[in-house]
Design a protein around this motif. Structure first.
Motif, PDB file in Angstrom:
ATOM      1  N   ILE A   1       0.701  -1.435  -0.085  1.00  0.00           N
ATOM      2  CA  ILE A   1       0.071  -0.035  -0.021  1.00  0.00           C
ATOM      3  C   ILE A   1       0.841   1.269   0.013  1.00  0.00           C
ATOM      4  CG2 ILE A   1      -1.665   1.521   1.701  1.00  0.00           C
ATOM      5  CD1 ILE A   1      -2.813  -1.216   2.460  1.00  0.00           C
ATOM      6  N   ARG A   2       1.935   1.311   0.707  1.00  0.00           N
ATOM      7  CA  ARG A   2       2.672   2.470   1.025  1.00  0.00           C
ATOM      8  C   ARG A   2       3.378   2.847  -0.254  1.00  0.00           C
ATOM      9  NH1 ARG A   2       4.499   3.896   6.582  1.00  0.00           N
ATOM     10  NH2 ARG A   2       6.479   4.783   5.296  1.00  0.00           N
ATOM     11  N   SER A   3       3.993   1.655  -0.852  1.00  0.00           N
ATOM     12  CA  SER A   3       4.793   1.721  -2.099  1.00  0.00           C
ATOM     13  C   SER A   3       3.834   2.223  -3.297  1.00  0.00           C
ATOM     14  CB  SER A   3       5.411   0.338  -2.582  1.00  0.00           C
ATOM     15  OG  SER A   3       6.050   0.284  -3.873  1.00  0.00           O
ATOM     16  N   GLU A   4       2.727   1.641  -3.300  1.00  0.00           N
ATOM     17  CA  GLU A   4       1.725   2.147  -4.646  1.00  0.00           C
ATOM     18  C   GLU A   4       1.419   3.538  -4.405  1.00  0.00           C
ATOM     19  OE1 GLU A   4      -0.360   2.380  -8.086  1.00  0.00           O
ATOM     20  OE2 GLU A   4       1.232   0.811  -7.394  1.00  0.00           O
TER      21      GLU A   4
ATOM     22  N   ARG B   1     -14.197   3.304 -12.822  1.00  0.00           N
ATOM     23  CA  ARG B   1     -14.456   2.281 -13.614  1.00  0.00           C
ATOM     24  C   ARG B   1     -13.077   1.890 -14.582  1.00  0.00           C
ATOM     25  NH1 ARG B   1     -19.512   0.561 -14.263  1.00  0.00           N
ATOM     26  NH2 ARG B   1     -21.415   2.380 -13.951  1.00  0.00           N
ATOM     27  N   GLU B   2     -12.410   3.063 -15.023  1.00  0.00           N
ATOM     28  CA  GLU B   2     -11.075   2.714 -15.590  1.00  0.00           C
ATOM     29  C   GLU B   2     -10.273   1.897 -14.594  1.00  0.00           C
ATOM     30  OE1 GLU B   2      -7.463   5.726 -16.413  1.00  0.00           O
ATOM     31  OE2 GLU B   2      -9.513   6.457 -17.180  1.00  0.00           O
ATOM     32  N   TRP B   3     -10.220   1.998 -13.449  1.00  0.00           N
ATOM     33  CA  TRP B   3      -9.294   1.501 -12.606  1.00  0.00           C
ATOM     34  C   TRP B   3      -9.838   0.191 -12.060  1.00  0.00           C
ATOM     35  CZ3 TRP B   3      -9.258   6.372  -8.746  1.00  0.00           C
ATOM     36  CH2 TRP B   3      -8.639   7.272  -9.251  1.00  0.00           C
ATOM     37  N   GLY B   4     -10.798  -0.426 -12.741  1.00  0.00           N
ATOM     38  CA  GLY B   4     -11.223  -1.801 -12.642  1.00  0.00           C
ATOM     39  C   GLY B   4     -12.368  -2.152 -11.421  1.00  0.00           C
ATOM     40  N   LEU B   5     -12.805  -0.772 -10.749  1.00  0.00           N
ATOM     41  CA  LEU B   5     -13.714  -1.175  -9.642  1.00  0.00           C
ATOM     42  C   LEU B   5     -15.186  -1.256 -10.065  1.00  0.00           C
ATOM     43  CD1 LEU B   5     -12.132   1.777  -7.882  1.00  0.00           C
ATOM     44  CD2 LEU B   5     -12.189  -0.429  -6.722  1.00  0.00           C
TER      45      LEU B   5
ATOM     46  N   ILE C   1      -5.670   2.102  -4.766  1.00  0.00           N
ATOM     47  CA  ILE C   1      -4.229   1.544  -4.157  1.00  0.00           C
ATOM     48  C   ILE C   1      -4.787   0.029  -4.114  1.00  0.00           C
ATOM     49  CG2 ILE C   1      -3.000   1.292  -2.324  1.00  0.00           C
ATOM     50  CD1 ILE C   1      -3.142   4.437  -2.312  1.00  0.00           C
ATOM     51  N   LEU C   2      -5.871  -0.197  -3.369  1.00  0.00           N
ATOM     52  CA  LEU C   2      -6.153  -1.659  -2.894  1.00  0.00           C
ATOM     53  C   LEU C   2      -6.324  -2.536  -4.193  1.00  0.00           C
ATOM     54  CD1 LEU C   2      -8.497  -0.812   0.007  1.00  0.00           C
ATOM     55  CD2 LEU C   2      -6.336  -1.772   0.248  1.00  0.00           C
ATOM     56  N   LYS C   3      -7.195  -1.906  -5.239  1.00  0.00           N
ATOM     57  CA  LYS C   3      -7.380  -2.815  -6.468  1.00  0.00           C
ATOM     58  C   LYS C   3      -6.123  -3.102  -7.007  1.00  0.00           C
ATOM     59  CE  LYS C   3     -10.022  -4.527  -9.614  1.00  0.00           C
ATOM     60  NZ  LYS C   3     -11.072  -5.677  -8.906  1.00  0.00           N
ATOM     61  N   VAL C   4      -5.204  -2.072  -7.225  1.00  0.00           N
ATOM     62  CA  VAL C   4      -3.849  -2.342  -8.001  1.00  0.00           C
ATOM     63  C   VAL C   4      -3.155  -3.335  -7.245  1.00  0.00           C
ATOM     64  CG1 VAL C   4      -1.721  -1.126  -8.784  1.00  0.00           C
ATOM     65  CG2 VAL C   4      -3.896  -0.041  -9.075  1.00  0.00           C
ATOM     66  N   ILE C   5      -2.862  -3.312  -5.853  1.00  0.00           N
ATOM     67  CA  ILE C   5      -2.032  -4.274  -5.365  1.00  0.00           C
ATOM     68  C   ILE C   5      -2.781  -5.651  -5.169  1.00  0.00           C
ATOM     69  CG2 ILE C   5      -1.010  -2.277  -3.838  1.00  0.00           C
ATOM     70  CD1 ILE C   5      -2.470  -3.619  -1.559  1.00  0.00           C
TER      71      ILE C   5
ATOM     72  N   VAL D   1      -2.657   6.456   1.564  1.00  0.00           N
ATOM     73  CA  VAL D   1      -2.178   5.185   2.212  1.00  0.00           C
ATOM     74  C   VAL D   1      -2.518   5.012   3.368  1.00  0.00           C
ATOM     75  CG1 VAL D   1       0.002   5.567   0.596  1.00  0.00           C
ATOM     76  CG2 VAL D   1       0.168   6.084   2.934  1.00  0.00           C
ATOM     77  N   VAL D   2      -2.739   6.256   4.462  1.00  0.00           N
ATOM     78  CA  VAL D   2      -3.354   5.862   5.623  1.00  0.00           C
ATOM     79  C   VAL D   2      -4.741   5.140   5.424  1.00  0.00           C
ATOM     80  CG1 VAL D   2      -3.988   6.890   7.712  1.00  0.00           C
ATOM     81  CG2 VAL D   2      -1.708   7.680   6.834  1.00  0.00           C
ATOM     82  N   MET D   3      -5.852   6.008   4.640  1.00  0.00           N
ATOM     83  CA  MET D   3      -6.856   5.509   4.454  1.00  0.00           C
ATOM     84  C   MET D   3      -6.934   4.132   3.881  1.00  0.00           C
ATOM     85  SD  MET D   3      -9.970   6.810   5.077  1.00  0.00           S
ATOM     86  CE  MET D   3     -10.339   5.155   5.944  1.00  0.00           C
ATOM     87  N   ALA D   4      -6.112   3.767   2.902  1.00  0.00           N
ATOM     88  CA  ALA D   4      -6.232   2.323   2.384  1.00  0.00           C
ATOM     89  C   ALA D   4      -5.686   1.275   3.423  1.00  0.00           C
ATOM     90  CB  ALA D   4      -5.082   2.571   1.174  1.00  0.00           C
ATOM     91  N   GLY D   5      -4.900   1.606   4.069  1.00  0.00           N
ATOM     92  CA  GLY D   5      -4.525   0.609   5.337  1.00  0.00           C
ATOM     93  C   GLY D   5      -5.531   0.590   6.358  1.00  0.00           C
ATOM     94  N   VAL D   6      -6.179   1.804   6.827  1.00  0.00           N
ATOM     95  CA  VAL D   6      -7.326   1.452   7.547  1.00  0.00           C
ATOM     96  C   VAL D   6      -8.451   0.688   7.201  1.00  0.00           C
ATOM     97  CG1 VAL D   6      -9.059   2.919   8.830  1.00  0.00           C
ATOM     98  CG2 VAL D   6      -6.650   3.426   8.992  1.00  0.00           C
TER      99      VAL D   6
END
Length: 488
Positions: free
Chosen positions: A33-36, A76-80, A320-324, A465-470
């Motif tokens: 998450i942090r890296s992305e 949608r472009e991000w695949g969600l 971020i969550l989708k990409v990783i 990244v904080v929000m994605a991690g939480v």
């Protein structure tokens, strides 16, 4: 020896409590998450599009609907998995042209903005203004019959200004208000009521009000008051005061003012943009962890801190969550609300439709937690936990991998006036991020200078990244988030 024995007992009793509160943190996922988010971010691009390409996003206005289309397309472009939910709001509105000038006894281009949903003036108005603000009821009655079509100043010369932000990690802005006697308050209230009655009877051509800001900062909101509304403009306090002092001095202060606005009534809906990553656990995959931010803004600045930053961060956390390739046990859902500025309307409608009442009991039971991004501006320093003591050690554990980024606050303080309250009032855990308030209440909140310059773009990456991690930690833990204590 007795002291050592007591200390040992205390330590023995405290250790299980600490470890019982700890969640299993997947450090490898947190690292990804942090890296992305920090090395390959898209959040600045999203934020810039909302503020620069689209600009202000008053609910149901063309700008708001462009923002809905853009965010839906990007997600949608991000695949969600994405959908829109429409709900009845009312007619849209935008400003087409404003001309505000002092033309006598000298020229001055005035800083001011119409209130939201103000109608147009009947052409250009050129006249000496009538100053009603600061007068007694008896003095006001001498103006009876003189207001129709006039330019009217309804407030006294401004002497007190918003000069303090709320303190960090505090729920409310508590300004030092000047002491006013009960008698003075009663007289002021009577004058205000008399002015309102005169305006209703005589219909001025234009109302001028003053802002509580200074240095050219103009706080502007507004609402749709229907067909009988009078065109209303809020002037910068310094410019309002210049005109007011001229009038008091008996100078022939002449104004030239024109306001052209447009209503949009073909589509009176607002829209909630919803995106999600489905849960993978067969047992709890239909339980929901949610993040949201309001997409709408007021119409003077570009809505940068209120709330393009929150909207961009909510979107980026999902990306971020989708990409990783995160595979959360619970469903992670994001919502971009409309109508927040008019009373949390979008989030309230969502809760009413999906989480409130007997018909939604199953969904209510399966709902885990809602996190909100709004009050203040990024970065995320932590979360307001609305008095939820059981949540405090959980949040502290979740924030630990982001302490080095400044996310350290897990406060039981409550904060209101934004969309997590819709969930909290339904008996669900709803938490607002702790953001920065430096200059927020004084300068940017609902003002003409709520623009990109007010925040550090790198803070958007930190918040994402904080929000994605939480969100990920909330979706992966064994139990749902502890519910707030019932209100008595």
């Amino acid at each position: 020896m007795k002291r050592l024995a007591i200390a040992a007992i205390i330590l023995a009793l405290s250790v299980p409590i600490v470890y019982l509160s700890q969640d299993r943190i997947d450090t490898q996922v947190i690292a990804r998450i942090r890296s992305e988010g920090l090395d390959r971010p898209k959040v600045i691009e999203t934020f810039n599009y909302l503020t620069t390409n689209i600009g202000p996003r008053l609910t149901a206005s063309p700008g708001y609907k462009r923002a809905v289309d853009y965010t839906e397309s990007k997600l949608r472009e991000w695949g969600l998995d994405v959908r829109l939910e429409q709900w009845q709001f009312g007619r849209g509105w935008e400003v087409e042209r404003v001309s505000l000038e002092l033309v006598e006894p000298r020229y001055l281009s005035l800083i001011g903005y119409p209130r939201g949903w103000a109608p147009s003036t009947k052409g250009k108005l050129v006249a000496e203004p009538i100053l009603l603000g600061g007068k007694t009821v008896e003095q006001l009655r001498s103006y009876a019959g003189k207001l129709q079509g006039a330019i009217v100043m309804t407030q006294p010369i401004r002497e007190n200004f918003i000069r303090a932000d709320r303190p960090p990690a505090s729920g409310d802005l508590r300004q030092q208000q000047p002491q006013v006697s009960a008698e003075a308050r009663a007289l002021q209230q009577a004058s205000t009521q008399e002015i309102a009655a005169m305006i209703q009877r005589e219909k001025p051509g234009l109302i001028l009000e003053t802002s509580a800001g200074e240095h050219g900062t103009v706080f502007v909101t507004g609402r749709d008051t229907g067909a009988d509304a009078v065109p209303t403009v809020v002037l910068a306090s310094e410019h309002y005061n210049i005109i007011g002092r001229m009038v008091q001095a008996g100078l022939p202060a002449k104004l030239s003012m024109e306001l052209l606005t447009r209503y949009y009534e073909q589509d009176t809906n607002a829209y909630t943009v919803i995106a999600e990553i489905k849960g993978t656990d067969p047992r709890i995959g239909d339980e929901v962890v949610m993040v949201g931010a309001h997409l709408d803004s007021w119409h003077t600045g570009t809505g940068a801190t209120d709330n393009a930053d929150g909207s961009a961060v909510a979107m980026e956390a999902m990306r971020i969550l989708k990409v990783i390739g995160a595979r959360p046990r619970r469903t992670i859902r994001m919502a971009l609300w409309g109508g927040e500025e008019q009373g949390l309307l979008g989030s309230r409608e969502y809760v009413r439709r999906h989480l409130a009442g007997d018909a939604n009991k199953a969904a209510h039971d399966k709902f885990s937690v809602y996190f909100n991004l709004d009050n203040g501006f990024v970065p995320i320093y932590g979360f307001y936990l609305q008095g939820n003591q059981e949540m405090q050690p959980i949040m502290e554990e979740w924030l630990r991998p982001f302490n080095d980024l400044g996310a350290t606050i897990s406060t039981l303080t409550s904060i209101g006036s934004t969309d997590h309250i819709s969930f909290h009032n339904a008996g669900l855990p709803g938490f607002q991020a702790v953001h920065d308030y430096t200059g927020y209440d004084v300068r940017t909140h609902h003002t003409n200078v709520d623009t990109v310059e007010r925040l550090d773009l790198n803070a958007l990456k930190q918040a994402s990244v904080v929000m994605a991690g939480v969100l990920y930690n909330a979706a992966m833990r064994d139990a749902k988030i502890p519910r707030p204590a019932p209100t008595r």
